[in-house]
Motif scaffolding. Structure first.
Motif, PDB file in Angstrom:
ATOM      1  N   TYR A  31      -4.575  -2.405   5.605  1.00 18.71           N
ATOM      2  CA  TYR A  31      -3.701  -3.548   5.344  1.00 18.71           C
ATOM      3  C   TYR A  31      -3.271  -4.202   6.647  1.00 18.71           C
ATOM      4  O   TYR A  31      -3.231  -5.439   6.767  1.00 18.71           O
ATOM      5  N   SER A  90      -4.448   2.787   3.893  1.00 16.66           N
ATOM      6  CA  SER A  90      -3.262   1.944   4.024  1.00 16.66           C
ATOM      7  C   SER A  90      -3.262   1.157   5.332  1.00 16.66           C
ATOM      8  O   SER A  90      -2.802   0.009   5.380  1.00 16.66           O
ATOM      9  N   ARG A 140       0.861  -1.179   0.000  1.00 15.20           N
ATOM     10  CA  ARG A 140       0.000   0.000   0.000  1.00 15.20           C
ATOM     11  C   ARG A 140       0.900   1.233   0.000  1.00 15.20           C
ATOM     12  O   ARG A 140       2.077   1.163   0.340  1.00 15.20           O
ATOM     13  N   GLN A 141       0.334   2.380  -0.334  1.00 10.19           N
ATOM     14  CA  GLN A 141       1.108   3.618  -0.243  1.00 10.19           C
ATOM     15  C   GLN A 141       1.600   3.814   1.185  1.00 10.19           C
ATOM     16  O   GLN A 141       0.851   3.636   2.152  1.00 10.19           O
ATOM     17  N   ASN A 188       4.880   8.583  -1.512  1.00  5.48           N
ATOM     18  CA  ASN A 188       4.515   7.941  -0.249  1.00  5.48           C
ATOM     19  C   ASN A 188       4.167   8.959   0.842  1.00  5.48           C
ATOM     20  O   ASN A 188       4.174   8.624   2.025  1.00  5.48           O
TER      21      ASN A 188
END
Length: 341
Positions: free
Chosen positions: A156, A153, A107-108, A143
């Motif tokens: 996750y 994010s 993820r970012q 990012n």
């Protein structure tokens, strides 16, 4: 007319330095010519500093500058921050992403390489630009997340119950403001299986005033176990202000560890490494890792070969108690952990 010595002028400059860490951060030296002039370096160093700066900008806070010996181009602290023309030399095997981190971004803002823990790119900024930094070419702009993007994010982490540890990194995570950091930590606290918070930072070393009441406030408040991994390469980096900052962190319930990088011309001797471990322990910090250099482009001149590193550490072991010995490691892309050497 009173003429002040260079040392007196430097003390006067340090005394007038703003105490708030954000002012010190924004006021860091970003001009290689100024850095050379402030440290009375021979003009022969100026052109190389300019060339290196074009590849990776110089950044040195006043608090760190004050620990560098004026007029000495071989000062071990200066070596870490002074740009050189050698940074433009291409060397086989030295690349922009030596740890292949781009392959581990689910993820970012996240890097997930090892089981049980995930690294969060919490801030793109650093207080000091270390010339050997393995992330000197990292795409931070891709990012840098808003709160809404962080929520996505963090999903996750929520979905993977094997993740027990969140690592705040960067850049330097403590370059972010405390409101943002407290918000992020609160979101991590809401994930039941996350039990540890690890922070990798150089800010308590280069700007000790960063360890203020606001930082200590959210650190004391969190339910998460707290570990801070500092990055100190030489005993001269630990002055009284750094030692006091470390003690304040310890008093807030933070376990303090240190990781170093073995660097040619900085700490590549038994005496330097022994002094570092002793000074770390005096400041309530436990030596943790001694990394060999990651092969990032621009830093080949710092390299100490693995065989030489092993000899140094074997000799160091005869000088120190076992608990003062850092583990010599290399990070190898694709491996499931750091590789001891």
């Amino acid at each position: 007319m009173i003429t002040r010595s260079p040392a007196a002028l430097q003390r006067q400059t340090i005394a007038s330095t703003p105490r708030h860490w954000q002012q010190q951060l924004s006021g860091a030296i970003r001009d290689p010519a100024e850095l050379c002039q402030r440290l009375d370096l021979n003009p022969t160093w100026h052109s190389g500093a300019q060339l290196g700066h074009q590849l990776f900008e110089v950044r040195v806070p006043e608090a760190y500058l004050s620990r560098i010996q004026r007029g000495d181009p071989n000062d071990p602290l200066l070596r870490q921050v002074l740009p050189l023309s050698a940074e433009g030399d291409e060397q086989p095997g030295y690349i922009a992403d030596p740890l292949h981190e781009a392959e581990h971004g689910p993820r970012q803002g996240l890097i997930h390489k090892y089981a049980g823990r995930v690294l969060l790119i919490t801030s793109p900024a650093c207080a000091v630009n270390c010339r050997y930094c393995f992330r000197r070419h990292f795409p931070y702009q891709e990012n840098a997340l808003s709160r809404a993007q962080w929520e996505e994010s963090l999903g996750y982490l929520r979905e993977d119950s094997s993740i027990q540890e969140a690592i705040l990194s960067g850049g330097d995570p403590l370059a972010a403001n405390d409101r943002q950091l407290a918000w992020l930590v609160e979101r991590l606290e809401d994930i039941p299986h996350v039990k540890r918070l690890r922070i990798h930072s150089r800010l308590p070393v280069v700007i000790p005033d960063r360890v203020d009441e606001a930082l200590l406030g959210w650190l004391k408040k969190t339910r998460l176990q707290k570990v801070m991994v500092l990055h100190i390469n030489h005993a001269n980096e630990i002055d009284d202000a750094v030692a006091r900052a470390c003690q304040r962190l310890r008093d807030a319930g933070v376990t303090l560890l240190n990781q170093s990088v073995l660097l040619r011309g900085v700490n590549d001797s038994v005496d330097a490494l022994a002094a570092l471990s002793e000074r770390l322990f005096d400041a309530s910090v436990l030596p943790y890792y001694l990394h060999v250099l990651d092969p990032v482009s621009g830093a080949a001149h710092f390299n100490v070969p693995d065989d030489e590193a092993r000899v140094l550490v074997d000799k160091l072991r005869t000088q120190l108690s076992g608990f003062l010995m850092p583990t010599l490691v290399r990070e190898i892309p694709g491996k499931t952990s750091k590789t001891p050497l």
